[in-house]
Write an enzyme that holds these catalytic residues in place. Structure first.
Site, PDB file in Angstrom:
ATOM      1  N   LYS A  79     -31.133 -38.581   5.906  1.00  0.00           N
ATOM      2  CA  LYS A  79     -31.187 -39.233   4.597  1.00  0.00           C
ATOM      3  C   LYS A  79     -29.891 -38.970   3.838  1.00  0.00           C
ATOM      4  CE  LYS A  79     -34.377 -39.480   0.622  1.00  0.00           C
ATOM      5  NZ  LYS A  79     -35.670 -38.945   0.099  1.00  0.00           N
ATOM      6  N   SER A 157     -38.859 -42.361  -1.326  1.00  0.00           N
ATOM      7  CA  SER A 157     -37.455 -42.751  -1.402  1.00  0.00           C
ATOM      8  C   SER A 157     -36.757 -42.778  -0.043  1.00  0.00           C
ATOM      9  CB  SER A 157     -36.699 -41.805  -2.339  1.00  0.00           C
ATOM     10  OG  SER A 157     -36.737 -40.473  -1.853  1.00  0.00           O
ATOM     11  N   SER A 181     -42.008 -38.907  -0.928  1.00  0.00           N
ATOM     12  CA  SER A 181     -40.897 -39.654  -0.343  1.00  0.00           C
ATOM     13  C   SER A 181     -40.775 -39.582   1.174  1.00  0.00           C
ATOM     14  CB  SER A 181     -39.577 -39.235  -0.980  1.00  0.00           C
ATOM     15  OG  SER A 181     -39.487 -39.724  -2.294  1.00  0.00           O
TER      16      SER A 181
END
Length: 449
Positions: A79, A157, A181
């Site tokens: 990420k 996210s 997330s």
């Protein structure tokens, strides 16, 4: 979608010589580059040369029986929230474009690298991790698994993380989870996402959203895959995961808040799964969790996420606030109005909440609830800010309950083939990570039948 292999199967194939790390990396890179796929939106940066060099190194080490782990050579995605030495960490934003390259790997990245995993690239995300939907106006929004012709959100996210695993652009992904997330994008894409007990994995080298709530966890194709990655991230030995029999599991369904306002498909899938588990001998009790009513008032002024993110962002906003996603900007700025007294109250209220909930759930093996109240909305339907806010809150609600009690939780795909993706969440008190993995592994084989 193709049925991509698990980490265990990839490790076997590497060990037996049926494949090589270079072949795995080349295949992932080809999928990312496919113009008909989601790679251009799922990734912010692809580290092709370094990934191939690392793959060759892992293949050479394996030939001389010196691979750092069974999983050495398997490509995974990172990420964009994490530092990778020599790269700029943008956190899905344009506000950090001119930041200096990282001098060190984030702690979690370093542990994955030490085990020999190949870092294939940096995945797209909601700007600064501040949404459960996954829309990014700067780098585009990758389409999720459901009905791609129409374009549904990937969840956030860790949006690109989930899509990278779903589409075989990586075989596991490093994500973060502050209010869902890892679990929300896993639920929306029919994969597995894990939020560990926060203290298991150090936050060093990751751009914070809320240092009180942030957790670092994996997204992958199976419970076992997530357990392997979680062990590496926690710097623990990777041990075989023994599934618990469903018969005799003691499961609590919280009827407070967690079952409110569910989409019909979520409710139907959840009730079917509960019946299936009961038919297999699980002991399921619907239980009021009155403590959950306290969480809404605690977060009325924005909670930890607003106060702690504002503290981190205030100087950057002063310099570059005009380039922030407006939907992220407005949520961060809620923290400006919180006083020190408000924040101290939050700390005290959360300590009380954790103690009370842990006492209530102690007789059970786990809580079981829908991961999200909604199914993945269409991207086009969220152009309106009011619609976005409504669906974002519905996506985050159930997952946030677990972050607020400092728990651990996993999202399993619960829908049947061809149906809209729905996640089933198993959760426990902080420190019960291994039990949650064992329970989830026992359920995994039966809940989608």
């Amino acid at each position: 979608m193709p049925d991509f292999p698990t980490l265990a199967k990839l490790a076997e194939d590497l060990e037996s010589g049926r494949t090589t790390s270079r072949k795995l990396v080349e295949a992932c890179i080809a999928r990312i580059a496919d113009p008909s796929g989601e790679g251009q939106r799922a990734f912010i940066h692809v580290d092709k040369d370094a990934a191939l060099t690392t793959a060759d190194a892992m293949d050479a080490l394996r030939k001389v029986k010196a691979a750092p782990s069974r999983y050495a050579g398997i490509p995974i995605s990172i990420k964009d929230l994490f530092d990778i030495k020599g790269q700029t960490t943008r956190a899905g934003s344009r506000a950090l474009d001119d930041s200096d390259p990282a001098e060190h790997d984030a702690a979690a990245v370093a542990r994955l690298r030490k085990a020999g995993f190949v870092l294939i690239g940096r995945t797209n995300m909601t700007e600064f991790a501040y949404s459960g939907i996954g829309i990014n106006p700067h780098y585009g929004t990758p389409k999720g698994a459901w009905n791609r012709a129409e374009g549904h959100v990937p969840g956030g996210s860790s949006s690109g993380a989930a899509v990278s695993v779903l589409d075989g652009m990586a075989h596991g992904a490093l994500g973060t989870d502050t209010g869902g997330s890892c679990r929300i994008p896993a639920a929306y894409n029919g994969i597995v996402g894990y939020k560990p007990t926060q203290r298991r994995v150090p936050l060093d080298g990751a751009v914070p959203l809320s240092f009180s709530l942030d957790s670092i966890g994996p997204l992958a194709r199976s419970v076992s895959c997530c357990a392997i990655l979680d062990a590496v991230l926690a710097n623990e030995p990777v041990k075989p995961l023994k599934p618990r029999p469903v018969k005799g599991m003691r499961l609590a369904v919280p009827t407070t808040i967690a079952l409110d306002d569910l989409d019909a498909e979520v409710s139907e899938t959840f009730e079917r799964v509960l019946k299936t588990l009961a038919d297999h001998g699980a002991i399921i009790e619907r239980s009021e969790m009155s403590e959950f009513h306290d969480i809404g008032p605690m977060n009325a002024k924005g909670g930890f996420a607003a106060s702690e993110s504002y503290a981190w962002h205030r100087y950057l906003i002063a310099a570059k606030g005009d380039v922030y996603d407006p939907r992220v900007f407005v949520r961060i700025m809620r923290g400006e109005a919180q006083s020190a007294a408000d924040y101290i109250d939050l700390l005290n209220e959360r300590r009380s909440l954790i103690a009370r909930v842990n006492a209530r759930i102690a007789p059970y093996d786990a809580l079981v609830l829908p991961t999200t109240a909604n199914t993945p909305p269409k991207i086009a339907d969220l152009a309106d800010d009011k619609a976005f806010t409504t669906q974002n809150l519905r996506a985050l609600r159930n997952c946030t309950l677990i972050n607020m009690i400092d728990g651990c939780a996993i999202s399993l795909p619960a829908h049947r083939a061809g149906d809209v993706p729905v996640g089933l969440m198993l959760a426990g008190a902080g420190g019960s990570d291994r039990r949650i993995f064992e329970l989830a592994a026992g359920m995994e084989a039966v809940i989608r039948v």
